[in-house]
Motif scaffolding. Structure first.
Motif: not given
Length: 436
Positions: A125-135, A399-403, A410-415
């Motif tokens: 699931v993407r919301d702007g420059d942040v995405a969530t999802g398992p793993g 760069l992510g968080r909540g593992g 995940l901060d998508l700009t950090s990819m």
């Protein structure tokens, strides 16, 4: 193995050219990575949308098939390594490009997550420059960083001259046992390689990027205590003694008072069962207990974990714990068993020089120097299996968080940043020293 990178990088670190900026090939990779950032995110989305909990072998294989497609396209020779059926694990994906005379690299990721197929948390699931999802943070983003760093090296014609093994394990979150079997291909790759790079998530805090040159081990212990069952009116008497629970309490308290405090050492008592009748399943960490207040308890079982920074610290701590366990209260006895787990990744001089190189790259990319991450801030990981044989660096992902939680993001700009750092690091190291 002689860690040849140490002497070579000592020479390299005296040269100012790269610290000031990027050479033409490095700039070409940076431009290519920026132009293909959306492609990297699309691959990340594809893999996050596949449920691949460790105990879902079909899902692990499906993610492996996607990553194999990418490694095949890069020209690597790929292999799916099956594990014994009784382990109920999906297996590992390895990709190899062994040509070239420079330093040999092993790049480490894993295909599985902690989220099994029946988890409510699912999908990208993407919301702007942040995405969530398992793993997405741990560690499908790191898997993609490996692929796109190699693609960038291929773009400038450098990949075919770099000996590299890509190791995607399929059971990092809950390894099959024995580890000597499940990690044998990774250990073999570590013994072959000169440099080991782990691609779990990067770390940023206090307005600074941090590099991982050390990770602590993770192993377990099982304490079993026996006492003389009797009517409680006789407890502490010469005939009855202290009972199993008091003896277990003595042992745990002595662990706390006498062994605790060594730098980077932690040990945790995770479960305890005690009474007249006790059952315990170490694999499931579950048990039952029965007892009465008027009966001196007969049995105690305690399961715990230990984390250390070196094998020497592990051995020394185990010996001290065994000594405590052997000094029993009257009419009690106790034993402690230690199980092998993830080894430590010790902070060597070679690892520090790898971090110095990565820090220079980070500065060249406009982000400032990188600090040496405190080992207490990270758990164990597969890179530790190669660290005894190579110079090693971890935390090369995005760069992510909540593992390991339903808030994993995940901060998508950090990819693109992570891909650039990895590609330039491999490129520079491949050019700056020769192997024997």
């Amino acid at each position: 193995m002689i860690k040849r990178i140490v002497a070579a990088l000592l020479v390299f670190c005296t040269l100012p050219a790269f610290a000031a900026g990027l050479d033409a090939n490095e700039q070409r990779m940076v431009d290519w990575i920026d132009a293909h950032a959306d492609d990297a995110i699309a691959l990340l989305e594809e893999t996050v949308n596949i449920s691949s909990g460790t105990m879902n072998p079909a899902g692990v294989r499906e993610v492996g098939a996607v990553m194999r497609r990418e490694l095949d396209a890069l020209g690597l020779e790929t292999e799916w390594i099956e594990l014994p059926p009784e382990m109920e694990r999906g297996g590992h994906l390895f990709g190899r490009q062994l040509a070239g005379n420079g330093p040999k690299f092993v790049l480490i990721g894993h295909l599985d997550t902690v989220f099994e197929a029946d988890e409510a948390f699912s999908g990208f699931v993407r919301d702007g420059d942040v995405a969530t999802g398992p793993g997405i943070d741990d560690m499908k983003s790191g898997n993609v960083v490996i692929v796109y760093a190699l693609k960038a090296l291929q773009e400038i014609g450098a990949l075919t001259d770099i000996p590299v093994v890509v190791a995607y394990t399929g059971d990092e979150e809950k390894p099959g046992k024995p580890l000597a079997v499940t990690r044998a291909p990774l250990i073999e790759a570590g013994m072959w390689a000169d440099i080991g790079l782990g691609f779990e998530s990067a770390v940023h805090y206090d307005d600074m990027d941090w590099g991982t040159i050390a990770r602590r081990s993770s192993s377990s212990w099982l304490l079993e205590v026996e006492g003389r069952q009797a009517h409680s009116s006789g407890v502490f008497s010469d005939d009855v003694g202290a009972g199993a629970i008091f003896e277990a309490a003595r042992i745990l308290n002595a662990f706390y008072d006498e062994i605790r405090g060594d730098e980077y050492l932690t040990f945790n008592a995770g479960t305890i069962q005690g009474g007249t009748d006790v059952t315990f399943d170490p694999e499931q960490s579950r048990g039952t207990t029965f007892g009465k207040t008027n009966i001196v308890p007969r049995a105690v079982v305690v399961q715990g974990g230990m984390r250390t920074i070196s094998q020497e610290q592990t051995d020394r701590t185990r010996a001290a714990m065994a000594e405590v366990v052997a000094d029993n209260l009257p009419h009690t006895s106790a034993t402690i068993e230690f199980s092998e787990g993830y080894p430590p990744m010790f902070p060597t001089d070679g690892n520090r020089l790898l971090l110095a190189e990565l820090s220079a790259i980070n500065e060249a990319l406009g982000r400032g120097p990188m600090g040496e991450l405190d080992p207490l801030r990270r758990g164990a990981a597969d890179v530790s299996f190669v660290a005894p044989y190579t110079d090693a660096l971890a935390g090369l992902g995005a760069l992510g968080r909540g593992g390991h939680t339903p808030n994993e993001q995940l901060d998508l700009t950090s990819m693109p940043l992570a891909i650039k750092r990895a590609a330039i690091l491999i490129y520079r190291l491949s050019r700056e020293y020769e192997t024997d």
